[in-house]
Structures are given as C-alpha cells and as structure tokens.
Motif scaffolding. Structure first.
Motif, mmCIF file in Angstrom:
data_model
loop_
_atom_site.group_PDB
_atom_site.id
_atom_site.type_symbol
_atom_site.label_atom_id
_atom_site.label_comp_id
_atom_site.label_asym_id
_atom_site.label_seq_id
_atom_site.Cartn_x
_atom_site.Cartn_y
_atom_site.Cartn_z
ATOM 1 N N LYS A 140 0.841 -1.195 0.000
ATOM 2 C CA LYS A 140 0.000 0.000 0.000
ATOM 3 C C LYS A 140 0.877 1.246 0.000
ATOM 4 O O LYS A 140 1.882 1.308 0.707
ATOM 5 N N LYS A 141 0.471 2.238 -0.798
ATOM 6 C CA LYS A 141 1.192 3.506 -0.864
ATOM 7 C C LYS A 141 0.346 4.600 -0.231
ATOM 8 O O LYS A 141 -0.860 4.679 -0.446
ATOM 9 N N THR A 142 1.016 5.453 0.582
ATOM 10 C CA THR A 142 0.332 6.534 1.278
ATOM 11 C C THR A 142 1.050 7.852 0.995
ATOM 12 O O THR A 142 2.279 7.909 1.040
ATOM 13 N N THR A 143 0.275 8.892 0.734
ATOM 14 C CA THR A 143 0.841 10.219 0.505
ATOM 15 C C THR A 143 0.978 10.952 1.832
ATOM 16 O O THR A 143 0.025 11.068 2.598
ATOM 17 N N ASP B 29 -1.854 0.308 6.675
ATOM 18 C CA ASP B 29 -2.061 1.742 6.870
ATOM 19 C C ASP B 29 -0.974 2.306 7.781
ATOM 20 O O ASP B 29 -0.467 1.609 8.670
ATOM 21 N N LYS C 36 -0.330 5.386 10.506
ATOM 22 C CA LYS C 36 -1.057 6.336 11.339
ATOM 23 C C LYS C 36 -0.068 7.131 12.180
ATOM 24 O O LYS C 36 0.734 6.554 12.915
ATOM 25 N N THR D 246 5.667 10.283 -0.816
ATOM 26 C CA THR D 246 4.894 9.083 -0.490
ATOM 27 C C THR D 246 5.760 8.065 0.244
ATOM 28 O O THR D 246 6.988 8.074 0.143
#
Length: 372
Positions: free
Chosen positions: A6-9, A54, A56, A330
């Motif tokens: 998963k990629k998160t900005t 995810d 956080k 990212t």
C-alpha cells in the motif's frame, strides 16, 4: 503474485526511513527545506498496521521553516532516543553555529529535545548530515556528511570516539559491524573498513571496475548480521547508469565471495533485514527489489512503486514488512515473502509425495488382493 502492499501520501519529500525496535512503528523524516513555502520539515513517528498496511501518525517533530529538511534518522536500539540530521537556517550555518545533529527522546508519545551537536564544519548550506547509525549495543553513533567528514561519537555523552576522518568526497553510506569493532564507509570512489578503536584503515578498495571494463561507483554498504554475519555487502553502480551490481565479501581475509548484476538502472537506496536473511534496494527505474543475502537470488520485484526514485527504505525488526520513501512525498509499505522462494514449494511437494505414496500403496493392495 506480488505481496500485499500500500502507498500513502504524506505531503512532504521523504529522505529518511528507520524502524524503531518496537514492532510496527517507523520514524520518517524529510521536508521541503527553507525554500519551499508550505512544505513542512519534520520527523514523524508512525504506527504501521500489519493487516491493512495503513500508516497512522503517533507524534511529530516539526522543524523551522528556515531549517533544512530532515535528511537522516538513527533510532537507539535500547533507549527511546532519536537522532535527526537537520541543518539550521543558512545564516547560522554561515556563522559557524550549525548544530545540525538533533537529539530527541520519546516520552508519552511526544518528542522532547535533549540537545543538539555540530557534526558538520562546512558553512555551505548545500552540505548536510546524510548518515546516522548506532552500533547494535547503542554505545557508538556514526555520522557521515556530504562534505566528506566521518565522525564516531560515544553515547550518551556524545564525545568523539576517534578523531574525525575526512574522506574527501561525499559519504554515501556507512555501517558498523555486528560487534561494533569495525566500520565500513563509502564514497563514490572508495570503500574503507576502519578499526573503530584506533581509526586505522583495515581494508579499502578504490575506483571499482566491474566485469573488467565497466567503470563504476560505490553506492551503499552493509555488514551482514545474524544469518549473514561474516560478510560485507557492497552495492556498485555503473557510471554510464546502465547497470547495478552487488558484491558479497568474506570479512575474514577480505575475499570476494560472490557478485551479481542486479539491474539495468542505478540503485538509489539499500538496506538489510535485522535477521540478515534479506537485502532490499530501490532503483532509478522506481522499483523496489528484495533479494536473498545467502545466494543473492531475487525474491520479488515491484515496479513503479514511487513517482520519483527511492531515497530510503528499511525492514521492520522481523523482516516481514518493508517501508520505502521517496521525494515524491509518499511511503510504500509491503509485506515481504520468506527469504527462500522454495518455502512456497515445499508444502506442495509434500502433498504430491503423500498422494503418490498413497496411490502406490493402493495399487499394491489391488495387486495382492485383486480388489480394493
């Protein structure tokens, strides 16, 4: 099949990624520096959910708008201490007052500043502290700068363990041996292995040439740990940017154990798992790659992970999660397959052997009795 990922900005360029000893918690640093209004300079601690992947935020340490971005992070292996390489504003640098090595402790999920030290003598804001890394026992810290200055500090009093060493070229990587007695450091043109107790050079290689004709440059270095202890891994990029190699050296006697071409584009970031079984690298083709430390075989490759080349990556303490970051703002989180691809095949082979044995046994009964 590629592993779950998963990629998160995050919203700011990422230059440092370092897992804490606590499982599922990672420190990420970066920023836009003093010239990009609205892009924060920060070191942020994130929890990583191993099921959803995810990230956080737990807490963050914001640096001033005139400060540089956070270019390196080291996490103490036993204490909740964090080292961040962050240049002070340009006017302080030019005045020789750049306390660029910032020390923080984590308490009640809050970063608390516990001092700052000067590891960079240059007054040019172009230079920064690129490398920060502790020994496994946490008693020593190495800092390496883009101006070529390498320093080893005692912890927690932060005194020079040896006189600073000038490598006369940007230090691109450095790493302690598992026992903390040796340090490998590399610039583009030379690799040094230094005796930590007396600063004497134990071994070195200059101006690497691969396949006898390919002029190359050093890019990364790591001592093997646990499963790969006794070896040194060197990543080397061809100067024409058309090939990258990894070399595995035996530390005893400094003999080349194995070398392998690992890609057609330069490596931009490299790491080793805490178990010593896996190596990972990011390449200029935007891919993330995991290979075995034992035989250098490819475990898996994920293409086009980021929009810009990777700047940093690190395995979690178990070697089961790999996080990478990029200047595109990212982070990418991926579950890691086992070190040996054969682990996927073994259960299938056992099932087939069981079925074959059962069919043979039934056939023998039929031959003996004429019927089942």
């Amino acid at each position: 099949m590629a592993p779950p990922r998963k990629k998160t900005t995050l919203g700011f360029p990422v230059f440092a990624v370092t897992w804490t000893p606590s499982r599922h918690r990672v420190a990420i640093g970066g920023g836009g520096g003093p010239t990009k209004a609205g892009v924060k300079n920060a070191m942020i601690l994130y929890d990583v959910d191993p099921n959803t992947l995810d990230v956080k935020p737990v807490t963050e340490q914001l640096f001033g708008k005139k400060d540089d971005g956070c270019m390196s992070i080291a996490v103490h292996p036993k204490e909740k201490a964090f080292i961040a390489g962050v240049n002070c504003p340009e006017e302080q640098m030019k005045a020789g007052q750049n306390e660029n090595c910032r020390v923080f402790f984590l308490k009640n999920k809050v970063f608390t500043a516990k001092g700052a030290h000067k590891t960079l003598d240059s007054t040019d804001p172009f230079f920064h502290q690129k490398i920060s890394r502790f020994t496994e026992d946490g008693k020593l810290l190495v800092t390496g700068n883009t101006d070529g200055k390498l320093s080893i500090w005692t912890w927690p009093d932060f005194k020079p363990a040896i006189p600073p060493i000038d490598h006369k070229g940007e230090i691109v990587d450095a790493d302690f041996s598992p026992d903390g007695k040796q340090l490998v450091s590399v610039t583009a043109n030379i690799c040094y292995v230094t005796n930590v107790s007396n600063a004497k050079t134990l071994w070195s290689i200059e101006k690497p040439v691969m396949k006898k004709t390919i002029k190359s440059e050093f890019r990364a270095s790591r001592f093997g740990v646990r499963a790969s202890e006794g070896y040194l891994f060197l990543v080397i990029n061809a100067k024409d940017r058309k090939r990258a190699f990894i070399c595995k050296w035996q530390v005893k006697g400094w003999k080349l154990h194995r070398q392998k071409a690992i890609g057609s584009k330069p490596v931009t970031a490299f790491t080793i798992s805490k178990t010593g079984e896996l190596l990972a690298f990011g390449a200029a083709d935007l891919s993330v790659n995991v290979i075995s430390a034992k035989g250098l075989q490819t475990i898996y490759r994920i293409p086009n992970v980021h929009d810009f080349p990777l700047t940093a990556l690190d395995f979690d303490p178990t070697g089961q999660i790999l996080v990478s970051g990029s200047a595109d703002g990212t982070v990418h989180v991926a579950l890691v397959p086992p070190a040996s691809g054969n682990l996927y095949i073994i259960p299938i082979i056992l099932i087939l052997l069981f079925i074959t044995g059962l069919l043979t046994y039934l056939a023998m009964l039929e031959d003996d009795n004429g019927e089942l």
